[in-house]
Design an enzyme around this catalytic site. Structure first.
Site, PDB file in Angstrom:
ATOM      1  N   GLY A 267     -13.003 -18.826   5.898  1.00 14.34           N
ATOM      2  CA  GLY A 267     -12.477 -17.990   6.982  1.00 14.34           C
ATOM      3  C   GLY A 267     -13.024 -16.573   6.876  1.00 14.34           C
TER       4      GLY A 267
ATOM      5  N   ASP B 164     -12.971  -2.823   0.970  1.00 17.34           N
ATOM      6  CA  ASP B 164     -12.551  -4.143   0.472  1.00 17.34           C
ATOM      7  C   ASP B 164     -13.659  -4.800  -0.352  1.00 17.34           C
ATOM      8  OD1 ASP B 164      -9.993  -4.348   1.597  1.00 17.34           O
ATOM      9  OD2 ASP B 164     -10.775  -5.117   3.495  1.00 17.34           O
TER      10      ASP B 164
ATOM     11  N   TYR C 170      -1.660 -11.352  -2.756  1.00 17.13           N
ATOM     12  CA  TYR C 170      -0.728 -10.801  -3.744  1.00 17.13           C
ATOM     13  C   TYR C 170       0.703 -11.058  -3.308  1.00 17.13           C
ATOM     14  CZ  TYR C 170      -0.307  -6.564  -0.728  1.00 17.13           C
ATOM     15  OH  TYR C 170      -0.109  -5.688   0.300  1.00 17.13           O
TER      16      TYR C 170
ATOM     17  N   THR D 152      -5.118  -3.238   8.026  1.00 15.06           N
ATOM     18  CA  THR D 152      -5.063  -4.588   7.467  1.00 15.06           C
ATOM     19  C   THR D 152      -5.018  -5.601   8.611  1.00 15.06           C
ATOM     20  OG1 THR D 152      -3.946  -5.967   5.843  1.00 15.06           O
ATOM     21  CG2 THR D 152      -2.525  -4.457   7.063  1.00 15.06           C
TER      22      THR D 152
ATOM     23  N   SER E 203       0.810  -1.231   0.000  1.00 11.85           N
ATOM     24  CA  SER E 203       0.000   0.000   0.000  1.00 11.85           C
ATOM     25  C   SER E 203       0.838   1.274   0.000  1.00 11.85           C
ATOM     26  CB  SER E 203      -0.959   0.005   1.193  1.00 11.85           C
ATOM     27  OG  SER E 203      -1.984  -0.928   0.981  1.00 11.85           O
TER      28      SER E 203
ATOM     29  N   LYS F 247      -8.816  -5.213  11.348  1.00  8.21           N
ATOM     30  CA  LYS F 247     -10.033  -4.715  10.709  1.00  8.21           C
ATOM     31  C   LYS F 247     -11.266  -4.743  11.620  1.00  8.21           C
ATOM     32  CE  LYS F 247      -8.387  -5.892   6.118  1.00  8.21           C
ATOM     33  NZ  LYS F 247      -8.701  -6.385   4.785  1.00  8.21           N
TER      34      LYS F 247
HETATM   35  P1  ATR Z   1      -8.739 -15.517   6.686  1.00  3.50           P
HETATM   36  O1  ATR Z   1      -9.315 -14.668   7.772  1.00  3.50           O
HETATM   37  O2  ATR Z   1      -7.540 -14.913   6.015  1.00  3.50           O
HETATM   38  O3  ATR Z   1      -9.765 -15.964   5.697  1.00  3.50           O
HETATM   39  P2  ATR Z   1      -8.779 -17.921   8.306  1.00  3.50           P
HETATM   40  O4  ATR Z   1      -9.994 -17.416   8.985  1.00  3.50           O
HETATM   41  O5  ATR Z   1      -7.660 -18.454   9.129  1.00  3.50           O
HETATM   42  O6  ATR Z   1      -8.117 -16.809   7.402  1.00  3.50           O
HETATM   43  O7  ATR Z   1      -9.245 -19.029   7.226  1.00  3.50           O
HETATM   44  C1  ATR Z   1      -8.338 -19.798   6.551  1.00  3.50           C
HETATM   45  C2  ATR Z   1      -9.065 -20.638   5.491  1.00  3.50           C
HETATM   46  O8  ATR Z   1      -8.058 -21.319   4.713  1.00  3.50           O
HETATM   47  C3  ATR Z   1      -9.963 -21.715   6.060  1.00  3.50           C
HETATM   48  O9  ATR Z   1     -11.048 -21.885   5.179  1.00  3.50           O
HETATM   49  C4  ATR Z   1      -9.052 -22.960   6.039  1.00  3.50           C
HETATM   50  O10 ATR Z   1      -9.734 -24.197   5.959  1.00  3.50           O
HETATM   51  P3  ATR Z   1     -10.274 -24.927   7.310  1.00  3.50           P
HETATM   52  O11 ATR Z   1     -11.556 -24.226   7.663  1.00  3.50           O
HETATM   53  O12 ATR Z   1     -10.486 -26.335   6.891  1.00  3.50           O
HETATM   54  O13 ATR Z   1      -9.209 -24.760   8.342  1.00  3.50           O
HETATM   55  C5  ATR Z   1      -8.303 -22.720   4.753  1.00  3.50           C
HETATM   56  N1  ATR Z   1      -7.023 -23.440   4.659  1.00  3.50           N
HETATM   57  C6  ATR Z   1      -5.863 -23.134   5.277  1.00  3.50           C
HETATM   58  N2  ATR Z   1      -4.885 -23.996   4.943  1.00  3.50           N
HETATM   59  C7  ATR Z   1      -5.439 -24.895   4.067  1.00  3.50           C
HETATM   60  C8  ATR Z   1      -4.953 -26.030   3.357  1.00  3.50           C
HETATM   61  N3  ATR Z   1      -3.679 -26.432   3.449  1.00  3.50           N
HETATM   62  N4  ATR Z   1      -5.811 -26.690   2.552  1.00  3.50           N
HETATM   63  C9  ATR Z   1      -7.100 -26.290   2.441  1.00  3.50           C
HETATM   64  N5  ATR Z   1      -7.622 -25.220   3.087  1.00  3.50           N
HETATM   65  C10 ATR Z   1      -6.804 -24.527   3.889  1.00  3.50           C
END
Ligand code: ATR
Length: 269
Positions: free
Chosen positions: A135, A110, A218, A72, A27, A76
Site C-alpha cells: 500500500g 518519514d 504504534y 498524517t 505527536s 500527506k
Molecule cells: P497504507 O496506505 O497504510 O499502506 P493501504 O494502501 O490500504 O494502506 O494498504 C494496505 C496493505 O495492507 C495492503 O498491502 C493490503 O494487502 P492487499 O493489497 O492484498 O489488500 C494489506 N492488508 C490489509 N489487511 C490485510 C490482511 N488481513 N492480510 C494481509 N494483508 C493485509
C-alpha cells in the site's frame, strides 16, 4: 488522549499535527515534551482536518500564525500538492508529512526518519529486507530502502499490487509468494492487517539470530505481527522509533536545533 480540535475552532498556536482522525496521535505529547526540553513555550496541538477541507484549513491556520504543521493520514498527498517549495527527494515521494506555513514549504521526514531507525538498530545495507504489504506505506518505505542501498524482497496478499508498486516506483525487488523469514535481516510489516486484529500468513520457522521484526504501527500493546515474531524469537520493534525519528527531523527542519530524541521517546505513552 486529546480528541483534537476542529480546525475552524483552532486557537492561535505555533505548531500542530493534522489528520482525520487525529485523536490517536502521540505527536502532541512527544513534540510538547521536546519543545519544553528545548526551553520553548510553544504549543503543539492536534487539529482535525477532513481531506476535503485541507487547503482552506491550512490557509486558516497560516493566517492564525501557525508556523509548523505535521500531516498524517489521509492528508500527506494533499500537503504535497499544497506546498510550493520542496526539496527534490520529497517531491519524488508524492507525499509529505511536514509543512512550514509562512513560506508554504514542505518536506518528507518519514522516509529519512525510517532510515535513521535502521541505523540505530544496526541494520546496515544491504539487509536483506522483507517488506510485507504493497500500500501507500510500503511504497514510501521501499523507495527509501532502495535509495539507501538495501536489497528488498516484497510479499503481498495480492501479488499484482506488489508488481504494480515496484513498477511505479522503478525499484528492483524480488516478489515472494511464500517468504521465508530466516533469509532476512529485517521483516518490515507495512500492512494494515493488525488494525483489525488479523494475523499475517507467514511461516516464521526458526529465524536466524538477530532477525528484527519491525511494525510501522504504534500502539500500547504488541500488534499480532509482533506477538508472532516475538514468539518465534525475533527482536521486535514497533512504530515508536519511526514516530520519534520523523518528529525529530521535523523539529530540526523548523527550528534549526538538535531534537532531544531521548526525551521524545520517553514522553510516549
Ligand atoms: P497504507 O496506505 O497504510 O499502506 P493501504 O494502501 O490500504 O494502506 O494498504 C494496505 C496493505 O495492507 C495492503 O498491502 C493490503 O494487502 P492487499 O493489497 O492484498 O489488500 C494489506 N492488508 C490489509 N489487511 C490485510 C490482511 N488481513 N492480510 C494481509 N494483508 C493485509
Amino acid at each position: 488522549m486529546n480528541p483534537g480540535v476542529d480546525w475552524r475552532k483552532a486557537p492561535r498556536a505555533q505548531f500542530a499535527v493534522v489528520g482525520d482522525p487525529i485523536s490517536h496521535s502521540w505527536s502532541p505529547v512527544m513534540q510538547t515534551a521536546a519543545l519544553r526540553s528545548l526551553g520553548r513555550p510553544d504549543d503543539y496541538l492536534p487539529i482535525h482536518i477532513p481531506l476535503d477541507d485541507f487547503a482552506e484549513a491550512i490557509e486558516h491556520l497560516r493566517n492564525l500564525g501557525y508556523y509548523g504543521v505535521n500531516c498524517t493520514v489521509p492528508l500527506k498527498e494533499a500537503a504535497w500538492r499544497w506546498a510550493q517549495i520542496m526539496d527534490p527527494e520529497s517531491h519524488a515521494y508524492g507525499a509529505i508529512n511536514t509543512l512550514r506555513l509562512p513560506d508554504r514549504a514542505g518536506t518528507n521526514t518519514d522516509a529519512p526518519g525510517f532510515i535513521d531507525t535502521l541505523d540505530e538498530l544496526n541494520i546496515p545495507p544491504p539487509g536483506p529486507v522483507l517488506v510485507l504489504g504493497a500500500g501507500g506505506t510500503a511504497r514510501a518505505l521501499c523507495r527509501a530502502l532502495y535509495r539507501a542501498g538495501y536489497a528488498i524482497r516484497i510479499h503481498n496478499r495480492t501479488r499484482s499490487k506488489a508488481e504494480r508498486l515496484l513498477d511505479e516506483i522503478s525499484v528492483a525487488a524480488e516478489i515472494l509468494d511464500h517468504p521465508a523469514v530466516r533469509d532476512h535481516r529485517l521483516i518490515l510489516n507495512t500492512t494494515s492487517a493488525g488494525l483489525s486484529g488479523e494475523t499475517l500468513d507467514i511461516a516464521w520457522g526458526k529465524p536466524a539470530k538477530g532477525v528484527v521484526a519491525y511494525d510501522v504501527v504504534y500502539r500500547q500493546e504488541l500488534t499480532p505481527f509482533l506477538s508472532d515474531a516475538k514468539l518465534a524469537g525475533c527482536r521486535v520493534i514497533d512504530g515508536r522509533a519511526m514516530l520519534v525519528a520523523q518528529g525529530a527531523r521535523s523539529l530540526e527542519w523548523w527550528l534549526d536545533v538538535i531534537a532531544p530524541r531521548d526525551v521524545m521517546l520517553r514522553a510516549l505513552p
